[in-house]
Design a protein around this motif. Structure first.
Motif, PDB file in Angstrom:
ATOM      1  N   PHE A  67      14.872   0.927   8.864  1.00 18.36           N
ATOM      2  CA  PHE A  67      13.468   0.706   8.515  1.00 18.36           C
ATOM      3  C   PHE A  67      12.842  -0.445   9.292  1.00 18.36           C
ATOM      4  CE2 PHE A  67      15.274   2.849   4.803  1.00 18.36           C
ATOM      5  CZ  PHE A  67      14.392   3.911   4.649  1.00 18.36           C
ATOM      6  N   ALA A  68      13.472  -0.897  10.347  1.00 17.84           N
ATOM      7  CA  ALA A  68      12.941  -1.994  11.157  1.00 17.84           C
ATOM      8  C   ALA A  68      12.869  -1.637  12.644  1.00 17.84           C
ATOM      9  CB  ALA A  68      13.809  -3.244  10.983  1.00 17.84           C
ATOM     10  N   TYR A  69      13.922  -0.984  13.155  1.00 17.76           N
ATOM     11  CA  TYR A  69      13.997  -0.690  14.583  1.00 17.76           C
ATOM     12  C   TYR A  69      14.408   0.740  14.912  1.00 17.76           C
ATOM     13  CZ  TYR A  69      14.036  -5.771  14.972  1.00 17.76           C
ATOM     14  OH  TYR A  69      13.717  -7.098  14.871  1.00 17.76           O
ATOM     15  N   TRP A  70      15.350   1.317  14.160  1.00 17.10           N
ATOM     16  CA  TRP A  70      16.022   2.543  14.554  1.00 17.10           C
ATOM     17  C   TRP A  70      15.923   3.638  13.500  1.00 17.10           C
ATOM     18  CZ3 TRP A  70      17.029   1.326  19.323  1.00 17.10           C
ATOM     19  CH2 TRP A  70      17.378   0.016  19.648  1.00 17.10           C
ATOM     20  N   LEU A  71      15.878   4.868  13.991  1.00 18.15           N
ATOM     21  CA  LEU A  71      15.927   6.054  13.147  1.00 18.15           C
ATOM     22  C   LEU A  71      16.765   7.094  13.875  1.00 18.15           C
ATOM     23  CD1 LEU A  71      15.019   8.086  10.913  1.00 18.15           C
ATOM     24  CD2 LEU A  71      12.957   8.465  12.301  1.00 18.15           C
ATOM     25  N   PHE A  72      17.704   7.684  13.174  1.00 20.50           N
ATOM     26  CA  PHE A  72      18.507   8.755  13.739  1.00 20.50           C
ATOM     27  C   PHE A  72      18.291   9.998  12.887  1.00 20.50           C
ATOM     28  CE2 PHE A  72      22.191  11.372  14.435  1.00 20.50           C
ATOM     29  CZ  PHE A  72      22.379  11.274  15.805  1.00 20.50           C
ATOM     30  N   ILE A  73      17.801  11.067  13.501  1.00 25.42           N
ATOM     31  CA  ILE A  73      17.648  12.343  12.797  1.00 25.42           C
ATOM     32  C   ILE A  73      19.032  12.969  12.701  1.00 25.42           C
ATOM     33  CG2 ILE A  73      16.600  14.629  12.788  1.00 25.42           C
ATOM     34  CD1 ILE A  73      14.463  13.475  14.719  1.00 25.42           C
ATOM     35  N   ALA A  98       7.936   7.693   7.604  1.00 25.73           N
ATOM     36  CA  ALA A  98       8.653   7.129   6.459  1.00 25.73           C
ATOM     37  C   ALA A  98       9.581   5.990   6.872  1.00 25.73           C
ATOM     38  CB  ALA A  98       9.446   8.222   5.741  1.00 25.73           C
ATOM     39  N   ALA A  99      10.098   6.069   8.104  1.00 21.15           N
ATOM     40  CA  ALA A  99      11.011   5.024   8.596  1.00 21.15           C
ATOM     41  C   ALA A  99      10.266   3.784   9.065  1.00 21.15           C
ATOM     42  CB  ALA A  99      11.871   5.570   9.737  1.00 21.15           C
ATOM     43  N   GLY A 100       8.967   3.895   9.346  1.00 20.08           N
ATOM     44  CA  GLY A 100       8.195   2.744   9.792  1.00 20.08           C
ATOM     45  C   GLY A 100       7.191   3.038  10.888  1.00 20.08           C
ATOM     46  N   GLY A 101       7.151   4.260  11.377  1.00 21.27           N
ATOM     47  CA  GLY A 101       6.153   4.663  12.358  1.00 21.27           C
ATOM     48  C   GLY A 101       6.605   4.480  13.797  1.00 21.27           C
ATOM     49  N   GLU A 102       6.025   5.288  14.679  1.00 19.36           N
ATOM     50  CA  GLU A 102       6.480   5.265  16.072  1.00 19.36           C
ATOM     51  C   GLU A 102       6.136   3.990  16.810  1.00 19.36           C
ATOM     52  OE1 GLU A 102       3.785   7.931  18.796  1.00 19.36           O
ATOM     53  OE2 GLU A 102       4.693   9.216  17.296  1.00 19.36           O
ATOM     54  N   GLU A 103       5.222   3.189  16.302  1.00 21.89           N
ATOM     55  CA  GLU A 103       4.933   1.900  16.953  1.00 21.89           C
ATOM     56  C   GLU A 103       6.021   0.868  16.675  1.00 21.89           C
ATOM     57  OE1 GLU A 103       3.280   1.807  12.876  1.00 21.89           O
ATOM     58  OE2 GLU A 103       3.051   3.246  14.512  1.00 21.89           O
ATOM     59  N   ASN A 104       6.867   1.118  15.684  1.00 21.95           N
ATOM     60  CA  ASN A 104       7.935   0.184  15.312  1.00 21.95           C
ATOM     61  C   ASN A 104       9.348   0.733  15.466  1.00 21.95           C
ATOM     62  OD1 ASN A 104       6.250  -1.963  14.367  1.00 21.95           O
ATOM     63  ND2 ASN A 104       5.836  -0.747  12.549  1.00 21.95           N
ATOM     64  N   ILE A 105       9.496   2.045  15.381  1.00 21.38           N
ATOM     65  CA  ILE A 105      10.815   2.657  15.232  1.00 21.38           C
ATOM     66  C   ILE A 105      11.153   3.547  16.423  1.00 21.38           C
ATOM     67  CG2 ILE A 105      12.223   4.174  13.773  1.00 21.38           C
ATOM     68  CD1 ILE A 105      11.473   1.542  12.388  1.00 21.38           C
TER      69      ILE A 105
END
Length: 144
Positions: A67-73, A98-105
């Motif tokens: 929820f700060a930098y990374w998201l793995f589908i 939901a993870a924090g948006g493409e500007e952050n994640i």
């Protein structure tokens, strides 16, 4: 395209039933399939479902994130009779938000060779900085 997307935890039985109607079920190994599926559905950081107007499950998307930098589908599946209707794209967009948006994640996935075109259409690229350690037993099978 009459469907809704919600954050929802599925039971292992519901998810396995859904997999029977998708091509996603071929991505799992046979080893401890039911046990591992129970862990997946209970522990994914984000669990999204798409349901049609009658409440039938037509799409699923799971992700793990800090929820700060990374998201793995980890999982993205759409019922075969719903493919091409925008459900997969909408699920991925909602997951990223939901993870924090493409500007952050930064979003990653391991794509099945049949799904690479879909992810490329989303604007995803193959990075050169990903490493893998894989010592897991893995016997291919299809959920039926």
């Amino acid at each position: 395209m009459n469907y809704t997307i919600n954050e929802e935890r599925l039971t292992p039985e519901d998810y396995i039933g859904f997999l029977r109607h998708t091509d996603l079920g071929s991505q799992y190994p046979a080893e401890r399939f039911r046990e591992r599926t129970a862990t997946l559905v209970s522990r994914a950081s984000i669990s999204l479902t798409a349901r049609d107007a009658a409440g039938e499950l037509v799409g699923v998307c799971f992700g793990i994130t800090d929820f700060a930098y990374w998201l793995f589908i980890t999982d993205l599946g759409v019922r075969r009779d719903w493919v091409g209707r925008g459900v997969g794209r909408a699920l991925v967009r909602r997951l990223h938000e939901a993870a924090g948006g493409e500007e952050n994640i930064i979003m990653y996935t391991c794509a099945n060779e049949n799904a690479t075109g879909f992810y490329e259409k989303l604007g995803m690229t193959k990075p050169g900085d990903v490493y893998v350690l894989n010592r897991a037993a893995w016997t291919d099978f299809t959920v039926e």
